[in-house]
Enzyme design. Sequence first.
Site, PDB file in Angstrom:
ATOM      1  N   SER A   1     -34.205 -19.891 -75.281  1.00 54.68           N
ATOM      2  CA  SER A   1     -33.088 -20.076 -76.186  1.00 54.68           C
ATOM      3  C   SER A   1     -33.361 -19.598 -77.607  1.00 54.68           C
ATOM      4  O   SER A   1     -32.443 -19.527 -78.425  1.00 54.68           O
ATOM      5  CB  SER A   1     -32.708 -21.558 -76.204  1.00 54.68           C
ATOM      6  OG  SER A   1     -33.788 -22.360 -76.665  1.00 54.68           O
TER       7      SER A   1
ATOM      8  N   LYS B   1     -34.523 -22.279 -86.490  1.00 51.75           N
ATOM      9  CA  LYS B   1     -33.535 -22.185 -85.405  1.00 51.75           C
ATOM     10  C   LYS B   1     -32.406 -23.194 -85.611  1.00 51.75           C
ATOM     11  O   LYS B   1     -32.639 -24.297 -86.129  1.00 51.75           O
ATOM     12  CB  LYS B   1     -34.267 -22.433 -84.086  1.00 51.75           C
ATOM     13  CG  LYS B   1     -33.462 -22.226 -82.812  1.00 51.75           C
ATOM     14  CD  LYS B   1     -34.381 -22.417 -81.604  1.00 51.75           C
ATOM     15  CE  LYS B   1     -33.639 -22.425 -80.289  1.00 51.75           C
ATOM     16  NZ  LYS B   1     -34.545 -22.675 -79.147  1.00 51.75           N
TER      17      LYS B   1
ATOM     18  N   SER C   1     -38.547 -21.124 -73.856  1.00 51.47           N
ATOM     19  CA  SER C   1     -37.659 -20.680 -74.928  1.00 51.47           C
ATOM     20  C   SER C   1     -38.350 -20.105 -76.152  1.00 51.47           C
ATOM     21  O   SER C   1     -37.686 -19.550 -77.027  1.00 51.47           O
ATOM     22  CB  SER C   1     -36.745 -21.832 -75.371  1.00 51.47           C
ATOM     23  OG  SER C   1     -35.807 -22.136 -74.371  1.00 51.47           O
TER      24      SER C   1
END
Length: 467
Positions: free
Chosen positions: A154, A79, A178
Amino acid sequence: MDLWQYDATDLARLIRTGQASAREAVDSVLARLHKVNPAINAVVRVLEDDARAQAETADAARARGHALPPLHGVPVTTKINVDQAGLPTDNGVVPLKDFIAKEDSPVVANLKHAGAVIVGRTNAPAFSMRIFTDNALHGRTLNPRDPSVTPGGSSGGAGAAIATGIGPIAHGNDIGGSVRIPAYCNGVVGLRTGFARIPSFNPSAAMTGRPIGAVMMAVQGPHTRTVRDARLALEAMARGDRRDWRWNDVPMQGPPPARPIKVAIVPEVPGGHNHPAQVTAVRQAGKHLQAAGYVVDEVLPPDIERGVELWHQICVTDVFGGLWPTMQKMGDPDGIASMQGWLELHKSVDLPTYVAALTEREGLLFRWMSFMQQWPLIILPTLSDLPPKQVADITKDGQEQVLNAMRPALLAPLLGLPGLAVPVGSHGKLRTGVQIMSMRNREDLCLDAGEVIEAAEGVVMPIDPAK
């Protein structure tokens, strides 16, 4: 079957036994990436040349007879909000686009140590602060099942990548849902690890410290298509780093609980709306476990509504005093609007109230641990509603609905507990799903129960993006 369709467990076995090469696996995943990623924008930095070089090195090591680590040659993604040496830790923020990390964060280093080949970096909202994966730097990630709704956040890029076959393991992180929310929205598996299970910090920011809420609640975890891959990825990611004072060197398998294992299911989460499809999913998960010999009770853990309030008190106060001024200067308009709505709905508190909230959290955690002596597993929806429409959170009313849906996702981070999101059932184009929670350091119990549910529901297979 093409190599990109395999899960990590089988792909690692094929590479280890010489039935496939790491280069072939990487080429297959990259070809899949180039085919599907333009439609969803899940991977925002493709590391094609470096991945192929890593794969060649992996194949050379096997040819020389070296001992092979568990993810040898397996393509994965990371990520954009974690340090990866030589690449920007941009976190979806335009002014950070050239903020180059000098060394790997522990979770990235651990994936490399396990032999994984990192093929790309996945998208996140600006500062990783929404359940909508959209930012001014990289643009919007679409849900491959239904582009009109969020892919979650997220770690929405990670969830969408796994759903479409861009690698079998995608790294994510979770402070309020997330990992689990993108797993739910994309219909895949997502493991939020418990407090201190995986070492977690960015070397680029370690010396400045973090707010206490992030210290207690933010963790790393994998997205996968199979529960066994979540177990495999956890073991790879959890290798120690003594610079993180919180890291726990504890066994992956804890002592067996009393049999039969009792499960508390919470189909209807107190404090707001519960969509009937999600209520049904929780009860169905309970039926799957009951059929496998678990004892299932519909019973509420202590003080759920108050726990949700404490998460907001702690996190809003942290954000208001730290990230919010930075967001106003550096964030994108939708990210600012989303956070503005949150801060209007849940006010920052003064120091005595903040300290009292932290103290009350401790008492709540004791009550939950006492509850879990009798019910070692708790199953709730991941969101209490269906995935919201894209950008639903940029108005105050829309943000209120989003936060209402997030109620069950906030409990695991507040209490530092693990949570495994698995698909159960479906609703139109989307999968419904649940999260399985257990005590700290008992990810194994979550994974065991997840495998039972997966056996009944069927293994998740990669999908093509919806038109």
